[in-house]
Design an enzyme around this catalytic site. Structure first.
Site, mmCIF file in Angstrom:
data_model
loop_
_atom_site.group_PDB
_atom_site.id
_atom_site.type_symbol
_atom_site.label_atom_id
_atom_site.label_comp_id
_atom_site.label_asym_id
_atom_site.label_seq_id
_atom_site.Cartn_x
_atom_site.Cartn_y
_atom_site.Cartn_z
ATOM 1 N N VAL A 1 -6.529 -21.734 53.074
ATOM 2 C CA VAL A 1 -6.864 -20.916 51.720
ATOM 3 C C VAL A 1 -8.173 -20.361 51.484
ATOM 4 C CG1 VAL A 1 -5.962 -20.242 49.402
ATOM 5 C CG2 VAL A 1 -4.303 -21.336 51.039
ATOM 6 N N ALA B 1 -12.314 -22.545 48.975
ATOM 7 C CA ALA B 1 -11.233 -22.530 49.985
ATOM 8 C C ALA B 1 -10.789 -24.029 50.125
ATOM 9 C CB ALA B 1 -12.002 -22.210 51.327
ATOM 10 N N LYS B 2 -9.843 -24.232 50.746
ATOM 11 C CA LYS B 2 -9.284 -25.564 51.229
ATOM 12 C C LYS B 2 -8.287 -25.498 52.413
ATOM 13 C CE LYS B 2 -9.728 -29.701 49.401
ATOM 14 N NZ LYS B 2 -10.840 -30.218 48.506
ATOM 15 N N GLY B 3 -8.140 -26.376 53.177
ATOM 16 C CA GLY B 3 -7.374 -26.445 54.443
ATOM 17 C C GLY B 3 -6.505 -27.806 54.349
#
Ligand code: NAD
Length: 418
Positions: free
Chosen positions: A62, A107-109
């Protein structure tokens, strides 16, 4: 994006945002533009297991906003990873980067996998396939990953290698938190934990607590272990630590060297002879001067917020305190909260240094890195405390409102395209 609200972490991030937007008197038409994540990518990751069977894992990335630069944020391997949780973590990254004046969006994953149940070969194949599925969406000027729970320097090396093969030359700036030998930064591995220790030590001074303050740390991974070691160096006494397997408690202080040796040898805290066995839930309630949640989100809840027994709550984990618990903490002014977006920002700050060094192919000495890190952390802490005093608000609202306002300012001056 209402479907994301079924995830408690995302709902919590939105509730926090809404409260701060009210405090800032943010116009309605600015709210959704600032709050909602810009891009959400979900991919299926088919991987051949060592058994020969093929299993399909679910992965997400995201990118919360792209207003101030590329997005930046960790990659998490954990069985509970869901899109909503990843979106919440991306949103917190946005406010964290803005608060520290870094030219990034958040962001992050994540991949829904238990890394402890995978072989090293399986982890490598999951990481490489996840990276290759994400290649259209990432890049040194688009989105830069880093380690988070369940991932480490090795994971970042595999991402860099997979991406570099795709473009035909080495691209160190595609990830941060990679090994120093392939373009990583000195100090990055320790940065989050050492940053936590630095801020806690400043708070100990501000509150005039004793130098040998008693510290409890939940989570003894990258962040928790370096925070504990850093605080012990400042003179603090680490009286309790835990990991996913449970905790150990000794009011006289734990021998950290022996504990680390035990964890390295056995893989967990369980069975460490230097203290009494204690559950994670109980450990959080033990009397101490400093309580550091450094593992999961939402561990300080309405059930235990009234019972924690500390003077400083240092949020090394992302999102460890629920909105309901926060309301209780606001009624407990004796507890000084160092909110997550400030407390653990040492990691992304040194990640920023790593990215800058990679882009310039010019590397800095470790002393220079920590000198710059502590200057930014000290300045940001002062700014947050000043804002809190000025408006008579809690530290979290102050930190969030500074970060969120900076993102709003960027969006306003850039305008709306077309
Ligand atoms: P890690 O995987 O290195 O360590 C996590 C630790 O938490 C391990 O000791 C694990 O056993 C423990 N743990 C996991 N589930 C638990 C549970 N249910 N109860 C108690 N302990 C549990 O991860 P990390 O990189 O140290 O990250 C920890 C936290 O810090 C996360 O919230 C992460 O988002 C945040 N954070 C990490 C960084 C970074 O640079 N690594 C930066 C900012 C924030």
């Amino acid at each position: 994006m209402k479907h994301l609200l079924t995830n408690p972490a995302y709902k919590m991030a939105c509730d926090q945002f809404d409260a701060v937007a009210d405090f800032l008197n943010m116009p309605e038409d600015v709210r959704d533009r600032t709050k909602l994540p810009k891009r959400l990518v979900t991919v299926a990751i088919p991987v051949r297991l060592d058994s020969g069977k093929v299993k399909v894992f679910e992965g997400h990335r995201v990118q919360h906003h792209l207003t101030l630069g590329p997005t930046k944020g960790g990659l998490r391997f954990h069985p509970g990873v869901e899109l909503g949780e990843v979106a919440a973590l991306a949103m917190w990254m946005s406010w964290k980067c803005a608060l520290a004046d870094l030219p990034y969006g958040g962001a992050k994953g994540g991949v829904a996998v238990d890394p402890r149940k995978c072989s090293i070969g399986e982890l490598e194949r999951i990481t490489r396939r996840y990276t290759s599925e994400m290649i259209p969406f990432i890049g040194p000027q688009t989105d830069v990953m880093a380690p988070d729970m369940g991932t480490n320097e090795q994971t970042m090396a595999w991402i860099m290698d997979t991406y570099s093969h795709q473009v035909g030359h080495a691209v160190p700036s595609i990830v941060t938190g990679k090994p120093v030998s392939i373009g990583g930064s000195l100090g990055r591995k320790e940065a989050t934990g050492r940053g936590v220790a630095f801020l806690v030590n400043r708070a100990i001074d501000l509150l005039k607590l004793p130098n040998d303050s008693r510290v409890i740390v939940q989570g003894f991974g990258n962040v928790g272990s370096y925070a504990a070691i850093g605080l012990a160096k400042y003179g603090a006494r680490i009286i309790g630590v835990s990991d996913v397997s449970g905790g150990v408690h000794n009011p006289k202080g734990l021998d950290l060297d022996a504990l680390q040796e035990h964890v390295t040898r056995t893989g967990s805290i369980t069975g460490f002879p230097g203290g009494d066995k204690i559950s994670n839930e109980e450990l959080l309630l033990q009397p101490c001067d400093v309580l550091i949640p450094a593992a999961m989100d939402r561990v300080i809840t309405e059930k235990n917020a009234g019972k924690i027994n500390c003077r400083i709550l240092a949020e090394a984990a992302n999102g460890p305190t629920t909105v309901e618990a926060d309301a209780i903490l606001r009624q407990r002014p004796e507890i000084f909260v160092i909110p997550d977006i400030l407390c653990n920002s040492g990691g992304v700050i040194v990640s920023y240094f790593e990215w800058v060094q990679d882009l310039q192919s010019f590397f800095w000495a470790e002393t220079e890195i920590f000198d710059k890190l502590y200057r930014i952390l000290g300045r940001t802490l002062d700014t947050v405390l000043k804002e809190a005093r000025k408006h008579n608000i809690d530290n979290r609202t102050a930190a969030l409102s500074i970060g969120i306002q900076k993102v709003v300012n960027g969006k306003t001056i850039r305008g709306l395209f077309p």
